[in-house]
Scaffold this active site. Structure first.
Site, PDB file in Angstrom:
ATOM      1  N   CYS A 189      -1.146   2.822   6.446  1.00 54.19           N
ATOM      2  CA  CYS A 189      -0.839   1.469   6.896  1.00 54.19           C
ATOM      3  C   CYS A 189      -0.455   0.633   5.674  1.00 54.19           C
ATOM      4  O   CYS A 189      -0.755   1.008   4.537  1.00 54.19           O
ATOM      5  CB  CYS A 189      -2.018   0.844   7.625  1.00 54.19           C
ATOM      6  SG  CYS A 189      -3.512   0.633   6.639  1.00 54.19           S
TER       7      CYS A 189
ATOM      8  N   CYS B  72       0.812  -1.221   0.000  1.00 54.80           N
ATOM      9  CA  CYS B  72       0.000   0.000   0.000  1.00 54.80           C
ATOM     10  C   CYS B  72       0.846   1.273   0.000  1.00 54.80           C
ATOM     11  O   CYS B  72       0.387   2.325  -0.451  1.00 54.80           O
ATOM     12  CB  CYS B  72      -0.913   0.031   1.215  1.00 54.80           C
ATOM     13  SG  CYS B  72      -1.808  -1.505   1.500  1.00 54.80           S
TER      14      CYS B  72
ATOM     15  N   HIS C 137      -8.832   3.008  -2.992  1.00 56.23           N
ATOM     16  CA  HIS C 137      -7.430   2.792  -2.608  1.00 56.23           C
ATOM     17  C   HIS C 137      -6.753   1.941  -3.679  1.00 56.23           C
ATOM     18  O   HIS C 137      -6.499   0.752  -3.477  1.00 56.23           O
ATOM     19  CB  HIS C 137      -7.403   2.103  -1.239  1.00 56.23           C
ATOM     20  CG  HIS C 137      -6.060   1.690  -0.737  1.00 56.23           C
ATOM     21  ND1 HIS C 137      -4.863   2.257  -1.167  1.00 56.23           N
ATOM     22  CD2 HIS C 137      -5.712   0.741   0.185  1.00 56.23           C
ATOM     23  CE1 HIS C 137      -3.861   1.681  -0.541  1.00 56.23           C
ATOM     24  NE2 HIS C 137      -4.351   0.750   0.282  1.00 56.23           N
TER      25      HIS C 137
END
Length: 387
Positions: A373, A91, A343
Site C-alpha cells: 500500500c 512507500c 518499514h
C-alpha cells in the site's frame, strides 16, 4: 521486447530508528555499502557498464536530499559516467525504481541497472517538513493523511478485530525471529557496520528490530495509538520504525547470459493503481489483481506472497479480499514482515522483493508476488517468475 531479470538482491539489516545500530551511520553510507556489495558479488559486470541507478527514497531532505542516488553512487566510487536518479512514490518508491528500470530494459534503452532504496527514519523522520496544502481538505479528509487512521477505517469496514490484529502482529515477530534463527535471511543480509548499545563499532548481520518475546497477551495491553477512544490499532500492530536499505541488480536476460550471470527471476508483470486516500491501505488488492491480469495468472497460481505490513489492520483486509485468509501460513509473509522488521519507507519495496526471491527459491515455487500500500491512496505490485 527484452525480458527483464533479477540477477541478485541484497539488503542491510534493519536497524531500530531510536538509538539503534545505525544511529551514527548516514543513509548515503547504507546505500553506497549495498551498491559496492552488489557489484562485488557479481564481478562479471563492470560498474562502468551500468546504464543507470534508480534509488527510492521518500524524505528527500537533509542527508537524503539533493539526489541521494547520485550521492551514494559517488561515495561507492561507481564510475562518474553512470547516472543515478532518486525515485519517490512514497512507500512504493524502491518498487517503483524497479519498475522504472524494468521499462528501460524492456524498451532497449538499458541493459543493466542497479535499483534499490533507503530510508533512515531515525535521522529524517517521516513527518519532517511535511506541509499539506490546505485546499486538499475540500475533497480529501484530513485523516486520509494520517496513516494510522486509514488503518482504523479499514479495520471497521472489514470487521478486523483487535484480537485478529494482535495475533497477526505476534505472528510477524515469531516468523521473523524463526527466519533469523534458521539463517533464512543469510543470503539477503549484507553485514553492515554500526554501533552497539555501548557505542562500540561492530558488524551487524541480523535485524535488531525483531522482538522475539512478543506475545498476543503483551500486545493486548497496549493502548490504541491513533484513535484513543474507539481505536484498535496500536504501536504493536503497526510497522516498526527502522533504518535500512535494499538493492537489486536488474538486467536484460540476454545481457545476463552474455556475461555468464545466472538470473534468479524474471519480472513477469508490474502494476500501479490509485484508490481512495482514506483507505490507502487497500491499494494492494487492485494492484495485485491488475498485475495478475497482465501476467495472465490468477491468485491461485502464486506460490508465495510478500505483502508489506504497514498495519495488521491494513494487511488483513487485503489478504481477505484476495481470497487468501485460509492460506496465510502457507503463502503470506512466511519470514515475517514490516511489523517485525520495520518499514523504512524508501527501502521497503526492494526489501520485500528481495525476501520474496529467497522464499521462492527456498519453497521451489514458480511465481511470487510482492505488493504494497502507498500513502495517500495508491497500490503497487510486481509478479516475479523463477528462471
Amino acid at each position: 521486447m527484452e525480458q527483464v531479470v533479477i540477477v541478485d538482491a541484497i539488503r542491510t539489516p534493519m536497524g531500530r530508528s531510536k538509538g539503534g545500530a545505525f544511529r551514527n551511520v548516514r543513509a548515503e553510507d547504507l546505500s553506497a555499502h549495498l551498491m559496492r556489495s552488489l557489484l562485488a558479488r557479481n564481478p562479471a559486470l563492470e560498474a562502468a557498464a551500468l546504464d543507470d541507478i534508480y534509488w527510492g527514497c521518500v524524505q528527500q531532505t537533509l542527508e537524503q536530499g539533493f539526489n541521494i542516488a547520485r550521492n551514494a553512487a559517488l561515495l561507492a566510487e561507481v564510475p562518474h559516467s553512470v547516472p543515478a536518479v532518486t525515485v519517490n512514490r512514497l512507500c512504493g518508491s524502491s518498487m517503483q525504481a524497479l519498475h522504472d528500470a524494468a521499462r528501460m530494459i524492456m524498451t532497449g534503452d538499458a541493459q543493466a541497472c542497479l535499483v534499490g532504496g533507503v530510508e533512515h527514519m531515525g535521522h529524517v523522520p517521516m513527518s519532517h517538513g511535511v506541509d499539506f496544502h490546505p485546499g486538499l481538505s475540500r475533497n480529501v479528509a484530513k485523516a486520509a493523511g494520517m496513516m494510522g487512521l486509514t488503518a482504523e477505517m479499514l479495520a471497521r469496514m472489514h470487521g478486523i478485530s483487535r484480537e485478529m490484529q494482535d495475533a497477526f502482529a505476534a505472528r510477524s515477530h515469531a516468523r521473523a525471529w524463526a527466519a533469523t534463527q534458521s539463517a533464512a535471511f543469510k543470503n539477503e543480509i549484507i553485514p553492515t557496520g554500526g554501533h552497539d548499545a555501548d557505542g562500540v563499532l561492530k558488524q551487524f548481520n541480523y535485524d535488531e528490530v525483531i522482538r522475539p518475546e512478543t506475545t498476543v497477551e503483551a500486545l493486548a495491553t497496549l493502548r490504541p495509538a491513533f484513535d484513543p477512544v474507539n481505536g484498535t490499532v496500536t504501536a504493536g500492530t503497526s510497522s516498526a520504525l527502522s533504518d535500512g536499505a535494499a538493492a537489486m541488480l536488474v538486467m536484460s536476460e540476454s545481457r545476463a547470459h552474455e556475461l555468464g550471470l545466472k538470473p534468479r527471476a524474471r519480472v513477469r508483470s508490474m502494476a500501479v493503481v490509485g484508490c481512495d486516500p482514506s483507505i490507502m491501505g487497500y491499494g494492494p488488492v487492485p494492484a495485485s489483481k491488475l498485475a495478475l491480469k497482465k501476467a495472465g495468472l490468477s491468485v491461485s497460481d502464486i506460490g508465495v506472497f510478500e505483502m508489506n505490513e504497514a498495519f495488521a489492520a491494513q494487511i488483513l483486509p487485503c489478504i481477505k479480499d484476495l481470497g487468501l485468509i485460509e492460506q496465510i501460513d502457507e503463502k503470506i509473509n512466511l519470514n515475517g514482515g514490516a511489523i517485525a522488521l520495520g518499514h523504512p519507507l524508501g527501502c521497503s519495496g526492494a526489501r520485500i522483493s528481495t525476501t520474496l526471491l529467497n522464499l521462492m527459491e527456498h519453497k521451489d515455487v514458480q511465481f511470487g508476488l510482492a505488493t504494497m500500500c502507498i500513502g495517500l491512496g495508491q497500490g503497487i505490485a510486481t509478479v516475479f517468475e523463477r528462471v
